[in-house]
Design a protein around this motif. Structure first.
Motif, short mmCIF file in Angstrom:
data_model
loop_
_atom_site.label_atom_id
_atom_site.label_comp_id
_atom_site.label_asym_id
_atom_site.label_seq_id
_atom_site.Cartn_x
_atom_site.Cartn_y
_atom_site.Cartn_z
N ASP A 18 -26.48 22.34 7.39
CA ASP A 18 -25.17 22.73 6.64
C ASP A 18 -25.33 22.20 5.02
OD1 ASP A 18 -24.30 23.97 8.92
OD2 ASP A 18 -22.86 22.34 9.21
N LYS A 19 -25.74 21.21 4.64
CA LYS A 19 -25.78 20.75 3.36
C LYS A 19 -26.94 21.42 2.61
CE LYS A 19 -22.65 16.92 4.16
NZ LYS A 19 -22.44 15.47 4.54
N VAL A 20 -27.97 21.60 3.18
CA VAL A 20 -28.94 22.28 2.12
C VAL A 20 -28.95 23.90 2.04
CG1 VAL A 20 -30.77 20.48 2.55
CG2 VAL A 20 -30.97 22.68 4.24
N THR A 21 -27.81 24.45 3.04
CA THR A 21 -27.66 25.96 2.85
C THR A 21 -26.59 26.26 2.10
OG1 THR A 21 -26.74 25.90 5.02
CG2 THR A 21 -29.17 26.50 4.98
N GLY A 22 -25.61 25.13 1.93
CA GLY A 22 -24.19 25.45 1.31
C GLY A 22 -23.22 25.59 2.04
N ALA A 52 -26.69 42.63 -13.10
CA ALA A 52 -27.83 41.23 -13.17
C ALA A 52 -27.96 41.10 -11.64
CB ALA A 52 -27.20 40.27 -13.89
N ALA A 53 -28.90 40.31 -11.41
CA ALA A 53 -29.41 39.76 -10.20
C ALA A 53 -28.87 38.38 -10.01
CB ALA A 53 -30.78 40.09 -9.93
N VAL A 54 -28.13 37.94 -9.31
CA VAL A 54 -27.68 36.55 -9.29
C VAL A 54 -28.37 35.89 -7.79
CG1 VAL A 54 -25.85 35.02 -9.11
CG2 VAL A 54 -25.53 36.96 -10.34
N GLU A 55 -28.84 34.81 -8.14
CA GLU A 55 -29.40 34.06 -6.61
C GLU A 55 -28.56 32.77 -6.76
OE1 GLU A 55 -31.89 34.85 -4.48
OE2 GLU A 55 -32.24 36.51 -5.40
N THR A 56 -28.01 32.42 -5.40
CA THR A 56 -27.30 31.33 -5.10
C THR A 56 -27.89 30.52 -4.21
OG1 THR A 56 -25.75 32.21 -3.55
CG2 THR A 56 -25.32 32.45 -5.81
N ILE A 57 -27.30 29.34 -3.67
CA ILE A 57 -28.05 28.44 -2.56
C ILE A 57 -27.77 29.42 -1.16
CG2 ILE A 57 -25.78 27.48 -2.10
CD1 ILE A 57 -29.26 26.01 -1.64
N GLU A 58 -26.84 30.12 -1.09
CA GLU A 58 -26.67 30.93 0.12
C GLU A 58 -27.91 31.79 0.19
OE1 GLU A 58 -24.06 30.67 -2.19
OE2 GLU A 58 -22.50 29.91 -0.85
N ASP A 111 -14.20 31.68 -5.37
CA ASP A 111 -12.64 31.87 -4.97
C ASP A 111 -12.75 33.55 -4.63
OD1 ASP A 111 -12.29 29.50 -5.76
OD2 ASP A 111 -11.24 29.87 -7.54
N ARG A 112 -13.56 34.37 -5.08
CA ARG A 112 -13.43 35.67 -4.81
C ARG A 112 -14.23 36.14 -3.63
NH1 ARG A 112 -10.20 38.46 -8.49
NH2 ARG A 112 -9.59 37.19 -10.28
N LEU A 113 -15.76 35.61 -3.80
CA LEU A 113 -16.54 36.15 -2.97
C LEU A 113 -16.76 35.13 -1.59
CD1 LEU A 113 -18.98 37.43 -5.43
CD2 LEU A 113 -17.55 38.72 -4.48
N GLY A 114 -16.10 34.13 -1.63
CA GLY A 114 -16.30 33.16 -0.61
C GLY A 114 -17.57 32.40 -0.64
N LEU A 115 -18.38 32.49 -1.44
CA LEU A 115 -19.55 31.77 -1.85
C LEU A 115 -19.32 30.30 -2.23
CD1 LEU A 115 -22.00 34.76 -2.82
CD2 LEU A 115 -21.83 33.85 -0.55
N THR A 116 -18.91 29.35 -1.45
CA THR A 116 -18.58 27.99 -1.86
C THR A 116 -19.83 26.97 -1.84
OG1 THR A 116 -17.87 27.53 0.40
CG2 THR A 116 -16.15 28.41 -0.99
N GLN A 122 -27.42 12.43 0.21
CA GLN A 122 -26.63 11.56 1.10
C GLN A 122 -25.15 12.23 1.18
OE1 GLN A 122 -26.45 7.50 -0.50
NE2 GLN A 122 -28.57 7.38 -0.67
N CYS A 123 -24.23 12.38 0.35
CA CYS A 123 -23.33 13.25 0.53
C CYS A 123 -23.43 14.67 0.55
CB CYS A 123 -22.17 12.89 -0.45
SG CYS A 123 -22.27 13.68 -2.22
N GLY A 124 -24.52 15.07 -0.07
CA GLY A 124 -24.90 16.38 -0.28
C GLY A 124 -24.25 17.36 -1.27
N VAL A 125 -23.28 16.97 -1.96
CA VAL A 125 -22.60 17.91 -2.83
C VAL A 125 -23.24 18.33 -4.07
CG1 VAL A 125 -21.16 16.43 -4.46
CG2 VAL A 125 -20.31 18.44 -3.62
N CYS A 126 -24.29 17.46 -4.59
CA CYS A 126 -25.23 17.74 -5.74
C CYS A 126 -26.25 18.80 -5.29
CB CYS A 126 -25.88 16.59 -6.22
SG CYS A 126 -26.98 15.76 -5.12
#
Ligand code: FES
Ligand code: FES
Lengths: 747, 158, 81
Positions: free
Chosen positions: A25-29, B72-78, B31-36, B100-104
């Motif tokens: 979950d954490k590496v896929t966002g 453009a072509a955008v790539e995200t973590i998803e 906020d608009r595309l739900g890609l959090t 650890q916390c994983g937010v970064c």
């Protein structure tokens, strides 16, 4: 309550390094943090904050903002009651200022609107009439009798003459004959130190999503280290019953102590109650700096006497901490930990706690300890330099050990300090050659560790898997550690166990994730819950075999007959027992509730090499090794991770991080560009050496490991800088301009 | 201010959205595309938690306007994992306890992937400088650097 | 008698005494005696106290037996980060 220590135990699962359950979950966002939740009809909450360090609020006019279309609710302190409990009132006043604003960034009003843009526009339309008051942000200045008074009526009883009313708390403790001790010394060093306030610097800003009805029922989603404490505080502030407020802890993007209280949660709930819609509040980074809880800043005096051969004869320290605009007791932990590493015949410690016009401090990893131990370890190091003694030798000579009466009162049980120091002596780092402008420093560190209120339930599923429900947000991989302990105890593979963190209505009270307590206390409760389940499974099997319950025992995942007298039966696995549990009496679950004691103190030693650039005053960390007693490392990767992460936070504190206030009492660097935390290119690898001296208070010997590692870096680096430059720095951070100034003063 | 209509490609999928002219790409994604998966740690380009690539270039999405994504072509973590298969970086981050916390983590993974595309065999120092714009407060970076190295080795077929 | 060491700031409530005496019993019984002997301690005890018994720190464990020869240190409640 004696706990069975399994000192010689050979572990099967404990000590391995499996993947954590929340990893994908954490590496896929996909993992959901505080700001990642939304609700239908949700409003955006924003908070208006004081531009003054200290001012009377004469009036607040919200009429223009209310008239803006899209604005659904506005609140000020008038929307809250006046709780009887003064500690709750302090929290509430910190969330929303009542008569005065007490620091730059203090909240004065909040808006909920249909978009963030409208909410921000509405904030600009709120008119607050302030009458500015004189302010004070420095701890020493705040103690002087002519200092501006931050909050009247909060001074300690019997305030000594010549001190400001800002002094809220004072104590002294110690033992032995100080005069005789100093008389025996061949060398006495006495120095004063200052440390800046720093911030925990979690990458995830505070965020919450609140939904509350007029009947007092509410739902709160937030990033917190303790959903139960949030529930209790919010219920008290909003005058509702705890059972009616369900708090769910999101995944948490770092806390380090800073997410152990509330800032925005009661505000979001009040806005939701008033607007009848869900409200989300997310702090900006600037708000995090100005209005969450940084550490205390400190000023201290330390005097230590030593004989020629390195025995400490007497030690004295005075610590003055400011914790912002509300009373805080952090100086007590600093004072109690200051001399913990030493076995002393004569020791005296004094503490003062002071109010200033700064945000209320919050806990930060071993709260209060780093700055106190920094001062003590700097003086010990200077004595070693003056007397030409080896600094590790001196620490070994004076090290606290089992049976030592600690400087803060209790006598130590098994502690790993000597072994940790010996590991440092034996490590190649200690004797590696150094180049020009380079120096090596070291320091001991200490933290008490806590246990606390904990409950865990463990369900044996029909398919032979196990679910664990616990109540402590997982900051650094604790779900993995808890699953490991359950798997070990039950004798099943780690993969068969899944641990979740429950909301406040799904399990009983659990104290905050703090004090390095989770792996210790939740682990202990998990082991006990597993034992409870094993006992129940043995009872079922006894019924099946039609023998006495105590003729069945559990081993390696199987219920077995306890000997030839019990009869000959094929052992039954957990899976087999689970599969027929419906037929033998229903679902099987174990649980355990405890206020855990016996956390076991933790010591660490850090070794660091630095190079100081004589041209710029910049200090580069070249090599770093952390030695720490973990009692028993459940998941060594995450133990190392705590040691490395804590050390790097300490490096930032030593070299760069600081809250800078201007003459106007406003914070000048509320952003990550100007408040500089260490980045990857600032650092070398952080080597770790884990020692395992079992904690007699835990069935597997676990000690908390999370906090101690932030303690030693401050002095270790200062000592290294001193050896590299011949300068004894006495103020943190040792930023390049400060070091350069000292270098040129020295000539 | 009138909203703007934007046509773009996100993680290979054609995507349309409207946004305010001053709205950041990060706000659009979240906020608009739900890609959090992209996180906001600062909103000012200092933490890297919002890292994405736009036309292959690594950027802080908090500093890019949503409108700039047009065409453009955008790539995200998803878009990093292919179905069930994690990218080697993702796998090595889990195996090497690089979070650890994983937010970064999402931002660091996106940034590290961009590095390895340019330089498949970086030194530790190169990784440390490349990732200097991505703050991590939990790990001290040690295990992150090691995980990037082991993923790079695997990707080179070593 | 059990010797109870009174930690730092709590001493203001015990007329400055660093050590007071109590009859052996459970921790709760000892706390009750202390409140009778030193009423000034009551607010702090209500707020919560930790005690160190033979080196181990406990929070609110009322039923812990305190023997004659044990070392008991009374301290204000502690929290962490
Ligand atoms: S949120 Fe974009 S760099 Fe921090
Ligand atoms: S893992 Fe928490 S900030 Fe990097």
């Amino acid at each position: 309550m004696p706990l069975d220590a399994n000192k010689k135990r050979v572990f099967k699962v404990i000590g391995t390094r499996p993947a954590r359950p929340d990893g994908i979950d954490k590496v896929t966002g996909r993992a959901l943090y505080g700001a990642d939740a939304t609700a239908p009809g949700m409003l955006f909450g924003h908070i208006l904050r004081s531009p003054h360090a200290h001012a009377l609020i004469k009036s607040i006019d919200t009429s223009a903002a209310e008239a803006l279309s899209g604005v659904k609710a506005i609140i000020t302190s008038k929307d809250f009651g006046l709780p009887d409990d003064s500690s709750v009132l302090d929290v509430q006043d910190n969330c929303m200022a009542r008569e005065k604003v007490l620091y730059d960034g203090h909240a004065v009003a909040a808006v909920a609107a249909t978009s963030a843009a409208i909410a921000k526009k509405a904030l600009k339309l709120i008119k607050v009439d302030y009458e500015a008051l004189p302010h004070v942000t420095d701890v020493d200045a705040a103690m002087r009798p002519d200092a501006p008074i931050v909050q009247a009526g909060r001074a300690m009883d019997d305030l000594p003459a010549g001190l400001s009313e800002n002094v809220t708390y004072h104590f002294e403790f110690g033992h032995g004959d100080m005069d005789a001790g100093f008389d025996k010394a061949d060398k006495i060093v006495e120095r004063s130190f200052k440390t800046a306030a720093t911030h925990q610097g979690y990458i995830e800003p505070h965020a919450c999503l609140a939904s509350m009805n007029s009947d007092g029922k509410g739902e709160l989603w937030c990033c917190t280290q303790g959903q139960f404490f949030v529930r209790e505080l919010c219920a008290d502030i909003l005058e509702i019953e705890a059972s009616q407020l369900r708090v769910t802890a999101s995944e948490i993007g770092g806390g380090f102590g800073g997410k152990t209280t509330v800032f925005i949660e009661p505000v979001a709930l009040a806005l939701s109650r008033k607007s009848g819609r869900p409200v989300k509040i997310v702090m900006s980074r600037e708000e995090v700096f100005r209005a969450s809880g940084p550490t205390v800043s400190s000023s201290s005096d330390v005097k230590i006497g030593m004989t020629k051969d390195g025995r400490i004869t007497a030690a004295h320290a005075t610590f003055r901490y400011q914790g912002g605009a509300f009373p805080c007791g952090t100086v007590q932990f600093g004072a109690q930990s200051a001399f913990a590493a030493y076995d002393l015949d004569a020791v005296q410690t004094i503490g003062w706690s002071v109010l200033t016009n700064r945000p209320k401090e919050a806990a930060y990893r071993a709260p209060g300890a780093p700055m106190a131990i920094y001062a003590v370890e700097s003086v010990v190091d200077e004595l070693c330099q003056e007397l030409g003694l080896d600094p590790l030798d001196v620490r070994l000579k004076n090290a606290a050990q089992k049976g030592t009466k600690s400087s803060y009162g209790p006598t130590f049980d098994d502690i790993g300090l000597k072994a940790t120091l010996e590991a440092a002596v034996a490590h190649p780092h200690y004797t590696a050659p150094l180049g020009p402008n380079q120096g090596r420093g070291l320091s001991c560190g200490f933290w008490f560790n806590f246990g606390g209120n904990t409950c865990v339930s463990l369900n044996v599923n029909f398919d032979g898997t196990v679910g664990i429900t616990e109540g402590n947000p997982d900051i650094g991989g604790s779900r993995a550690s808890i699953s490991l302990m359950a798997a070990e105890e039950l004798g099943i593979p780690y993969e068969k166990v899944r641990t979740i963190v429950a909301d406040t209505n799904s399990i009983g009270h659990n104290d905050i994730t703090d004090g390095s307590r989770v792996t210790f206390a939740v682990g202990l409760a998990t082991i006990k819950a597993a034992r409870d389940a094993k006992q129940k499974m043995c009872a079922r099997v006894a019924k099946i075999w039609d023998i006495d319950e105590d003729a069945v025992y559990w081993e390696d995942g199987y219920a077995k007959p306890s000997g030839p007298n019990a009869g000959t039966f094929d052992p039954m696995s957990l899976e087999e027992i689970a599969a027929i549990s419906a037929e033998t009496g229903g679902p099987i679950a174990g649980h355990h509730e405890v206020n855990a004691d016996g956390a076991g103190v933790s010591f660490g030693v850090h070794l660091v090499d630095v190079e100081v650039d004589p041209e710029t005053g910049a200090t580069e960390v070249l090599r770093y090794t952390v030695f720490q007693d973990a009692g028993k490392a459940i998941h060594p990767d995450y133990v190392e991770g705590q040691m490395q992460g804590g050390a790097v936070q300490g490096i930032g504190w030593a070299l760069n991080e600081e809250y800078i206030y201007g003459e106007d009492g406003r914070l000048q660097n509320p952003g990550l560009l100007d408040y500089r935390i260490p980045v990857a290119s600032d650092l070398p690898n952080i080597d770790t050496v884990i020692l395992e001296i079992p904690n007699p208070g835990h069935p597997y010997g676990v000690r908390g490991v999370g906090e101690t590692p932030i303690v030693p870096p401050l002095a270790a680096i200062s000592n290294a800088v001193s050896r590299a430059t011949g300068l004894r720095m006495s103020e943190l951070p040792m930023s390049p301009p400060r070091v350069l100034k000292a270098l040129s003063a020295k000539g | 201010m009138k909203n703007i209509h934007v046509s773009t490609t996100i993680n290979g999928d054609p995507t349309e959205f409207i946004c305010a002219p001053d709205e950041s790409l990060l706000d659009v994604l979240r906020d608009r595309l739900g890609l959090t998966g992209s996180k906001e740690g600062c909103g000012s380009g200092d933490c890297g938690a919002c890292s994405v690539t736009v036309n292959g270039r690594l950027v802080c999405s908090c500093l890019v306007l949503g409108a700039e994504a047009d065409g453009a072509a955008v790539e995200t973590i998803e878009g990093m994992a292919q179905g069930e298969t994690l990218h080697p970086l993702q796998q090595h981050f889990i195996d090497g306890a690089a979070l650890q916390c994983g937010v970064c983590t999402p931002g660091i993974l996106v940034a590290a992937k961009a590095l390895l595309e340019k330089n498949p065999n970086p030194t530790d120092t190169e990784i440390r400088y490349w990732l200097a714009g991505n703050l991590c407060r939990c790990t001290g970076y040690d295990k992150i650097i090691k995980a990037v190295q082991s993923a790079a080795a695997e990707m080179r077929g070593a | 008698m059990v010797k109870v060491a009174i930690w730092g700031s709590l001493r203001t409530a015990t007329d400055g005494k660093a050590e007071v005496e109590a009859d052996p019993g459970t921790f709760k019984q000892i706390l009750d005696q202390l409140v009778v002997d030193y009423p000034g301690l009551e607010p702090q005890i209500k707020r919560g106290v930790s005690f160190a018994l033979d080196g181990k720190i406990y929070r609110d464990a009322w039923f812990t037996k305190i023997n004659d020869d044990s070392e008991l240190v009374l301290m204000p409640y502690m929290v962490g980060g």
